[in-house]
Write an enzyme that holds these catalytic residues in place. Sequence first.
Site, PDB file in Angstrom:
ATOM      1  N   ASP A 149       0.826  -1.215   0.000  1.00  0.00           N
ATOM      2  CA  ASP A 149       0.000   0.000   0.000  1.00  0.00           C
ATOM      3  C   ASP A 149       0.866   1.274   0.000  1.00  0.00           C
ATOM      4  O   ASP A 149       2.093   1.201  -0.035  1.00  0.00           O
ATOM      5  CB  ASP A 149      -0.908  -0.069   1.235  1.00  0.00           C
ATOM      6  CG  ASP A 149      -2.260   0.572   1.018  1.00  0.00           C
ATOM      7  OD1 ASP A 149      -2.406   1.385   0.080  1.00  0.00           O
ATOM      8  OD2 ASP A 149      -3.175   0.289   1.808  1.00  0.00           O
ATOM      9  N   ASP A 204      -9.782   4.049  -3.575  1.00  0.00           N
ATOM     10  CA  ASP A 204     -10.549   2.843  -3.211  1.00  0.00           C
ATOM     11  C   ASP A 204     -11.964   2.846  -3.784  1.00  0.00           C
ATOM     12  O   ASP A 204     -12.623   3.882  -3.887  1.00  0.00           O
ATOM     13  CB  ASP A 204     -10.674   2.740  -1.682  1.00  0.00           C
ATOM     14  CG  ASP A 204      -9.334   2.441  -1.032  1.00  0.00           C
ATOM     15  OD1 ASP A 204      -8.298   2.475  -1.709  1.00  0.00           O
ATOM     16  OD2 ASP A 204      -9.347   2.177   0.183  1.00  0.00           O
TER      17      ASP A 204
HETATM   18  C1  GLA Z   1      -5.885   1.494   1.397  1.00  0.00           C
HETATM   19  C2  GLA Z   1      -6.041   0.498   0.250  1.00  0.00           C
HETATM   20  C3  GLA Z   1      -7.183  -0.456   0.561  1.00  0.00           C
HETATM   21  C4  GLA Z   1      -6.911  -1.188   1.864  1.00  0.00           C
HETATM   22  C5  GLA Z   1      -6.674  -0.199   2.987  1.00  0.00           C
HETATM   23  C6  GLA Z   1      -6.162  -0.867   4.259  1.00  0.00           C
HETATM   24  O1  GLA Z   1      -6.987   2.330   1.496  1.00  0.00           O
HETATM   25  O2  GLA Z   1      -6.259   1.170  -0.956  1.00  0.00           O
HETATM   26  O3  GLA Z   1      -7.383  -1.371  -0.489  1.00  0.00           O
HETATM   27  O4  GLA Z   1      -5.801  -2.035   1.703  1.00  0.00           O
HETATM   28  O5  GLA Z   1      -5.711   0.791   2.629  1.00  0.00           O
HETATM   29  O6  GLA Z   1      -5.930   0.031   5.301  1.00  0.00           O
END
Ligand code: GLA
Length: 400
Positions: A149, A204
Amino acid sequence: MKKVTTIFAALACSITMQAQKFEGLANTPPMGWNSWNTFNTNINEAMIKETADALVSSGMRDAGYVYLVLDDGWMAMQRDSNGNLVPDPKKFPSGMKALADYVHSKGLKFGMYNCAGTLTCAKYPGTRGYEYQDARNYAAWDVDYLKFDWCNTAGINAKEAYTTMSKALRAAGRPMIFSLCEWGVNKPWQWGAPVGQLWRTTEDIWQVFDSVHSMGTWDALSVMRIADLNDSLRKYAAPGAWNDPDMLEVGNGMSYVEDKTHFSLWAMMAAPLIAGNDIRKMSQQTKEILTNKAIIAIDQDPLGIQGFKYADTDSMQVWFKPLQNGDWAALFLNRSSRVKEVYFNWKTELVTDKIFHHELDRNASYKLTNVWTGKEEGTTAKPVKAMLNPHDVIMYRLKK
Ligand code: GLA
């Protein structure tokens, strides 16, 4: 001298073999399940094992969903005194190797999560400065997939950070798919192909069809917004190098029709298919969407071409995807909130993929299989004419 030459030859051979182990890990878009969309950081050993069981009993594994990936929240809040990451002892009392063994015993592969920054997005220890050590631990736990990430990375160069982790994984020696979760901020499609096998292209996803979902300081994206953004990046996708429009929200709250449309679009875009629902409790309808073999075959087509939006007229969209052996997939999608008529004359439209050089043959009569109903629906000799409900799709496979 002869001995030295032999040693060098043996070394070169072992380096090549080592490099080869990392080839071909994702010739088609990776498929699996990830804990984040439903469980956030509320994960534990028992529910992950139940999920592994459910992946098998539901038929998901046999449909191709083989990677079971633990997302954020698996760690203790601190590294140990040697700097090693530690699984949260309450959530994962048996540790990660035992969990990986269980997952592998089900014929699945095991994935984990960390972050290029100093902390993960949920504020657990990040990998910054510990790349080689963390990679060695993942290899020792028999991990097969790492999602990496991009939180808490102020001042860090993305390409360098992901390249360092990629090298660390190779040095650790266990082949792992490396999933770059950088949200598209630093255009990973331009540099990600030698680094990992897939890269997130957007922020996301949220379980909404076509509206923005505010997360306070940032906006999560709808299915349709992600499709808009991801479509423009198709030239970067290829076997082993996939645009990742984020994990699936099928079964997480949209309507049945919207879930079908979401799944259709992800298949048209050759997206990684990482389910994000509670598969222990999914409905029959959700299971039928996720395990639709004809649609999965379109996503997983060996040509590895990301489909494209051919037309978008007054919220009526037409998408195409060239497939192996001269087949095509076609998707008609009503983005609007009104019932609309689809009309498409295969004989007068010129469908050309200018990037990957394919053209739908207007002189041929392709057989049409409706991949949602499984029915044969004639050929391209006749135009498609149908009424389409709001947010609904018609999806065909075309075969000469
Ligand atoms: C980010 C990523 C998500 C998830 C969260 C976890 O937002 O894009 O897909 O992995 O972190 O904290």
